[in-house]
Design a protein around this motif. Structure first.
Motif, PDB file in Angstrom:
ATOM      1  N   TYR A   4       0.833  -1.198   0.000  1.00  0.00           N
ATOM      2  CA  TYR A   4       0.000   0.000   0.000  1.00  0.00           C
ATOM      3  C   TYR A   4       0.874   1.256   0.000  1.00  0.00           C
ATOM      4  CZ  TYR A   4      -3.537   3.344   1.473  1.00  0.00           C
ATOM      5  OH  TYR A   4      -4.367   4.428   1.540  1.00  0.00           O
ATOM      6  N   GLU A   5       1.876   1.251   0.860  1.00  0.00           N
ATOM      7  CA  GLU A   5       2.760   2.420   0.947  1.00  0.00           C
ATOM      8  C   GLU A   5       3.551   2.636  -0.343  1.00  0.00           C
ATOM      9  OE1 GLU A   5       4.823   1.715   4.580  1.00  0.00           O
ATOM     10  OE2 GLU A   5       3.117   2.436   5.756  1.00  0.00           O
ATOM     11  N   ALA A   6       3.961   1.538  -0.961  1.00  0.00           N
ATOM     12  CA  ALA A   6       4.696   1.653  -2.237  1.00  0.00           C
ATOM     13  C   ALA A   6       3.807   2.281  -3.305  1.00  0.00           C
ATOM     14  CB  ALA A   6       5.179   0.273  -2.686  1.00  0.00           C
ATOM     15  N   LEU A   7       2.539   1.848  -3.324  1.00  0.00           N
ATOM     16  CA  LEU A   7       1.596   2.419  -4.299  1.00  0.00           C
ATOM     17  C   LEU A   7       1.369   3.905  -4.033  1.00  0.00           C
ATOM     18  CD1 LEU A   7      -1.191  -0.278  -4.783  1.00  0.00           C
ATOM     19  CD2 LEU A   7       0.292   0.653  -6.536  1.00  0.00           C
ATOM     20  N   MET A   8       1.234   4.242  -2.748  1.00  0.00           N
ATOM     21  CA  MET A   8       1.023   5.648  -2.385  1.00  0.00           C
ATOM     22  C   MET A   8       2.236   6.486  -2.810  1.00  0.00           C
ATOM     23  SD  MET A   8      -1.860   6.374  -1.175  1.00  0.00           S
ATOM     24  CE  MET A   8      -1.771   7.856  -0.177  1.00  0.00           C
ATOM     25  N   ALA A   9       3.422   5.932  -2.599  1.00  0.00           N
ATOM     26  CA  ALA A   9       4.640   6.665  -2.974  1.00  0.00           C
ATOM     27  C   ALA A   9       4.684   6.889  -4.482  1.00  0.00           C
ATOM     28  CB  ALA A   9       5.872   5.889  -2.505  1.00  0.00           C
ATOM     29  N   THR A  10       4.319   5.843  -5.239  1.00  0.00           N
ATOM     30  CA  THR A  10       4.284   5.980  -6.699  1.00  0.00           C
ATOM     31  C   THR A  10       3.270   7.051  -7.097  1.00  0.00           C
ATOM     32  OG1 THR A  10       4.706   3.609  -6.806  1.00  0.00           O
ATOM     33  CG2 THR A  10       4.064   4.681  -8.852  1.00  0.00           C
ATOM     34  N   LYS A  11       2.103   7.003  -6.452  1.00  0.00           N
ATOM     35  CA  LYS A  11       1.049   7.963  -6.756  1.00  0.00           C
ATOM     36  C   LYS A  11       1.521   9.395  -6.470  1.00  0.00           C
ATOM     37  CE  LYS A  11      -3.540   9.253  -5.509  1.00  0.00           C
ATOM     38  NZ  LYS A  11      -4.632   9.171  -4.551  1.00  0.00           N
ATOM     39  N   ASN A  12       2.167   9.576  -5.334  1.00  0.00           N
ATOM     40  CA  ASN A  12       2.665  10.913  -4.992  1.00  0.00           C
ATOM     41  C   ASN A  12       3.735  11.377  -5.972  1.00  0.00           C
ATOM     42  OD1 ASN A  12       0.981  11.104  -2.813  1.00  0.00           O
ATOM     43  ND2 ASN A  12       2.493  10.372  -1.334  1.00  0.00           N
ATOM     44  N   GLY A  13       4.580  10.427  -6.366  1.00  0.00           N
ATOM     45  CA  GLY A  13       5.619  10.758  -7.346  1.00  0.00           C
ATOM     46  C   GLY A  13       4.999  11.226  -8.653  1.00  0.00           C
ATOM     47  N   ILE A  14       3.936  10.544  -9.092  1.00  0.00           N
ATOM     48  CA  ILE A  14       3.249  10.917 -10.332  1.00  0.00           C
ATOM     49  C   ILE A  14       2.620  12.311 -10.190  1.00  0.00           C
ATOM     50  CG2 ILE A  14       1.228  10.377 -11.763  1.00  0.00           C
ATOM     51  CD1 ILE A  14       1.929   7.399 -11.389  1.00  0.00           C
TER      52      ILE A  14
END
Ligand SMILES: [Zn+2]
Length: 240
Positions: free
Chosen positions: A32-42
């Motif tokens: 979940y955190e990895a996905l959130m980090a990717t989302k924030n990066g985008i």
């Protein structure tokens, strides 16, 4: 085996189990955190691109203003050309016109370049937004999955805590504070097995006397080198 020793070993096992929940929780949250980090990066990438587009649009607008100025100047020149009297005036007018035309073509090229750049960045933004939307749709599934895992871990943790509470309730204060003093530095190796006549906390060999005390298990034996509580694992006890 000595009852107090048995309790101490059990307590160290329970404490180890309690500590083991932390990495499980981290692991559950990881995806979940990895996905959130990717989302924030985008999102950051999109913001940067949008800011760049804004700057390029300002530049484009400046060029358009310049073009308007140039075309009115060219119009003026065209009017003037009917009124020129000398060859010198004619030549200077032609020179001005040439310069203005050069500037027009430069401004047009610049506008074209900026438009291409803006288009390219806009399609990159569209791409990123599609990716973000995709992440959003998996995010809720992943979150639900994480919640289930966390709830299960929480259940298990409650059960272990209850076991610890029951165990601690049967132990005497002296034994507990003795255990806690060692645990403060030894953490999950407060009570360690002896294997091949060596302490599995500090890996030093213990004397025959200490070893036979551990085998007997009539008293609480501590490693003479590191001070951890020593015990014999059941399989070794059978062999011994
Ligand atoms: Zn030791």
């Amino acid at each position: 085996m000595n009852k107090h020793l048995e309790q101490l070993i059990e307590l160290s096992q329970v404490d180890k189990e309690i500590d083991a929940f932390e990495p499980q929780i981290e692991e559950a949250n990881l995806q979940y955190e990895a996905l959130m980090a990717t989302k924030n990066g985008i999102a950051n990438e999109i913001n940067t691109l949008k800011q760049e587009i804004k700057d390029e649009q300002i530049k484009k607008h400046k060029n358009e203003l310049h073009l308007a100025e140039l075309s009115s100047k060219l119009e003026e020149n065209a009017k003037k050309s009917g009124e020129v009297k000398t060859e010198r005036e004619m030549k200077s007018l032609q020179l001005e016109e040439e310069i203005a035309k050069e500037q027009v073509s430069f401004a047009n090229e610049e506008i074209e370049r900026l438009e291409k750049l803006i288009d390219h960045k806009q399609s990159k933004i569209d791409e990123l937004e599609a990716k973000a939307a995709e992440i959003d749709s998996t995010l809720s599934t992943v979150k639900a999955d994480v919640d289930v895992k966390l709830a299960r871990i929480d259940e298990e943790r409650k059960e272990v805590f209850a076991r610890k509470e029951a165990l601690v309730g049967t132990m005497n204060q002296k034994g507990l504070s003795f255990y806690q003093k060692i645990r403060r530095w030894a953490k999950n190796t407060t009570a360690v097995p002896v294997r091949n006549q060596a302490c599995m906390g500090c890996y030093m060999a213990v004397s025959d006397k200490v070893y036979s005390d551990v085998i007997k298990g009539e008293e609480i034996t501590m490693c003479p080198h590191c001070g951890r509580i020593l015990f014999l694992e059941p399989s070794d006890a059978i062999g011994a």
